[in-house]
Structure formats: C-alpha cells, structure tokens
Design a protein around this motif. Structure first.
Motif, PDB file in Angstrom:
ATOM      1  N   UNK A 113       0.830  -1.204   0.000  1.00 34.78           N
ATOM      2  CA  UNK A 113       0.000   0.000   0.000  1.00 34.78           C
ATOM      3  C   UNK A 113       0.866   1.257   0.000  1.00 34.78           C
ATOM      4  N   UNK A 114       1.928   1.248   0.772  1.00 35.79           N
ATOM      5  CA  UNK A 114       2.821   2.408   0.840  1.00 35.79           C
ATOM      6  C   UNK A 114       3.506   2.616  -0.495  1.00 35.79           C
ATOM      7  N   UNK A 115       3.999   1.533  -1.109  1.00 39.66           N
ATOM      8  CA  UNK A 115       4.659   1.646  -2.411  1.00 39.66           C
ATOM      9  C   UNK A 115       3.675   2.129  -3.470  1.00 39.66           C
ATOM     10  N   UNK A 116       2.449   1.658  -3.413  1.00 35.58           N
ATOM     11  CA  UNK A 116       1.431   2.098  -4.366  1.00 35.58           C
ATOM     12  C   UNK A 116       1.144   3.578  -4.220  1.00 35.58           C
ATOM     13  N   UNK A 117       1.086   4.069  -2.992  1.00 33.42           N
ATOM     14  CA  UNK A 117       0.848   5.491  -2.750  1.00 33.42           C
ATOM     15  C   UNK A 117       2.022   6.314  -3.247  1.00 33.42           C
ATOM     16  N   UNK A 118       3.225   5.790  -3.122  1.00 31.45           N
ATOM     17  CA  UNK A 118       4.415   6.522  -3.560  1.00 31.45           C
ATOM     18  C   UNK A 118       4.510   6.565  -5.083  1.00 31.45           C
ATOM     19  N   UNK A 119       3.986   5.545  -5.751  1.00 31.32           N
ATOM     20  CA  UNK A 119       4.061   5.498  -7.207  1.00 31.32           C
ATOM     21  C   UNK A 119       3.056   6.433  -7.872  1.00 31.32           C
ATOM     22  N   UNK A 120       1.939   6.722  -7.196  1.00 30.39           N
ATOM     23  CA  UNK A 120       0.886   7.542  -7.786  1.00 30.39           C
ATOM     24  C   UNK A 120       0.559   8.737  -6.891  1.00 30.39           C
ATOM     25  N   UNK A 121       1.505   9.615  -6.647  1.00 26.90           N
ATOM     26  CA  UNK A 121       1.227  10.719  -5.720  1.00 26.90           C
ATOM     27  C   UNK A 121       0.158  11.678  -6.219  1.00 26.90           C
ATOM     28  N   UNK A 122       0.017  11.858  -7.527  1.00 25.50           N
ATOM     29  CA  UNK A 122      -0.971  12.812  -8.039  1.00 25.50           C
ATOM     30  C   UNK A 122      -2.397  12.284  -7.927  1.00 25.50           C
ATOM     31  N   UNK A 123      -2.553  10.972  -7.787  1.00 27.84           N
ATOM     32  CA  UNK A 123      -3.888  10.384  -7.742  1.00 27.84           C
ATOM     33  C   UNK A 123      -4.412  10.185  -6.328  1.00 27.84           C
ATOM     34  N   UNK A 124      -3.573  10.417  -5.329  1.00 24.33           N
ATOM     35  CA  UNK A 124      -4.023  10.172  -3.966  1.00 24.33           C
ATOM     36  C   UNK A 124      -3.620  11.325  -3.056  1.00 24.33           C
ATOM     37  N   UNK A 125      -4.267  11.421  -1.881  1.00 19.24           N
ATOM     38  CA  UNK A 125      -3.911  12.486  -0.938  1.00 19.24           C
ATOM     39  C   UNK A 125      -2.455  12.358  -0.505  1.00 19.24           C
ATOM     40  N   UNK A 155      -2.716   9.461   2.823  1.00 14.07           N
ATOM     41  CA  UNK A 155      -2.634   8.569   1.656  1.00 14.07           C
ATOM     42  C   UNK A 155      -2.281   7.161   2.081  1.00 14.07           C
ATOM     43  N   UNK A 156      -1.344   7.049   2.988  1.00 13.74           N
ATOM     44  CA  UNK A 156      -0.906   5.732   3.443  1.00 13.74           C
ATOM     45  C   UNK A 156      -2.051   5.050   4.200  1.00 13.74           C
ATOM     46  N   UNK A 157      -2.706   5.779   5.084  1.00  8.08           N
ATOM     47  CA  UNK A 157      -3.768   5.177   5.886  1.00  8.08           C
ATOM     48  C   UNK A 157      -4.954   4.773   5.002  1.00  8.08           C
ATOM     49  N   UNK A 158      -5.313   5.591   4.024  1.00  6.39           N
ATOM     50  CA  UNK A 158      -6.434   5.231   3.146  1.00  6.39           C
ATOM     51  C   UNK A 158      -6.100   4.010   2.296  1.00  6.39           C
ATOM     52  N   UNK A 159      -4.873   3.957   1.789  1.00  5.42           N
ATOM     53  CA  UNK A 159      -4.520   2.831   0.918  1.00  5.42           C
ATOM     54  C   UNK A 159      -4.325   1.560   1.722  1.00  5.42           C
ATOM     55  N   UNK A 160      -4.002   1.683   3.004  1.00  8.29           N
ATOM     56  CA  UNK A 160      -3.823   0.491   3.839  1.00  8.29           C
ATOM     57  C   UNK A 160      -5.169  -0.058   4.301  1.00  8.29           C
ATOM     58  N   UNK A 161      -6.198   0.775   4.299  1.00  6.90           N
ATOM     59  CA  UNK A 161      -7.512   0.358   4.799  1.00  6.90           C
ATOM     60  C   UNK A 161      -8.210  -0.580   3.829  1.00  6.90           C
TER      61      UNK A 161
END
Length: 135
Positions: free
Chosen positions: A112-124, A129-135
């Motif tokens: 989830x953390x790596x996914x958030x780091x790869x798409x910073x423009x698409x997520x908060x 961002x980390x907490x939402x993608x981990x949920x």
C-alpha cells in the motif's frame, strides 16, 4: 541510559518517542539490529555480506553510533588479522519487539505504501494517503 542519551532526550522536550527514533535514526540501523537479533554475534564482513549496498564507512559509522548509544557491544580479539565481533547489549536486545513490530507492519502495509508513492498525483499526500490505501 548514558548521559548523552539523557541529554538528547531533555533536548527533545522529554519526548520518549522522539528520543527512541533518534537512537534508531539512520538508514541501516534497523536492518543491522534485525540481523544481530537473528544471529546474535556477527563480524564486520558478515554484516557487509548481508547488506551488500552499504559502504564500509557507513557501516562503521552506524555501528559506532549504536555502540555509543549502548545498543551494540564491540569485542576486539588481539589476533592477526584483527577480529572484531558485534553483538547486542541487553539494551539493544530490548528493542526486539520494536524491530519485530516494524517488520510485521512492513509486511502488512508495504504494498500500500509503495502504491501510494508510485501515484502521488492520484491520492492524498502524507499519512492520509498511506492510511487510506492500507484500509
């Protein structure tokens, strides 16, 4: 706890979390602690083999800082060639639950953390961002 550690903690306003993170500050310290927890005693070159991208200078620096903090014990044997072993002190060994918890968290959330780091423009940004993608 050494005087330096107590002084550092008072400089941080007495915050134990900040003081603990300062002890573990450094790219390699957590990984070095993990290997010393697993194998108990390691020689310098054994640590280098387990961390192939670390430089000798950086490993020496990180080990020295952990030795000064009282986390790592350095044993020098008077033989030729010189032999130096590194092991955890009781204080260093007391970090085992912390290191294990970090490992578990990484195992559960790293994708989830790596996914958030790869798409910073698409997520908060930030922790949201980390907490939402981990949920």
């Amino acid at each position: 706890m050494t005087q330096d550690t107590k002084a550092a903690m008072s400089d941080l306003g007495g915050c134990q979390i900040e003081a603990t993170l300062q002890l573990l500050d450094g790219k390699w310290k957590g990984v070095i602690l993990h290997h010393l927890l697993k194998d108990e005693v390691l020689r310098f070159n054994e640590i280098v083999k387990r961390l192939p991208s670390i430089t000798h200078r950086m490993l020496s620096k990180q080990l020295r800082e952990m030795e000064v903090a009282g986390l790592v014990a350095r044993t020098v044997y008077p033989v030729v060639p010189p032999r130096v072993d590194y092991s955890l002190t009781p204080l260093g060994r007391s970090l085992e639950p912390v290191i294990q918890a970090l490992g578990r968290w990484g195992q559960e959330n790293l994708v989830a953390v790596e996914g958030a780091a790869l798409k910073p423009s698409e997520s908060p940004n930030g922790s949201a961002a980390i907490m939402r993608s981990a949920a």
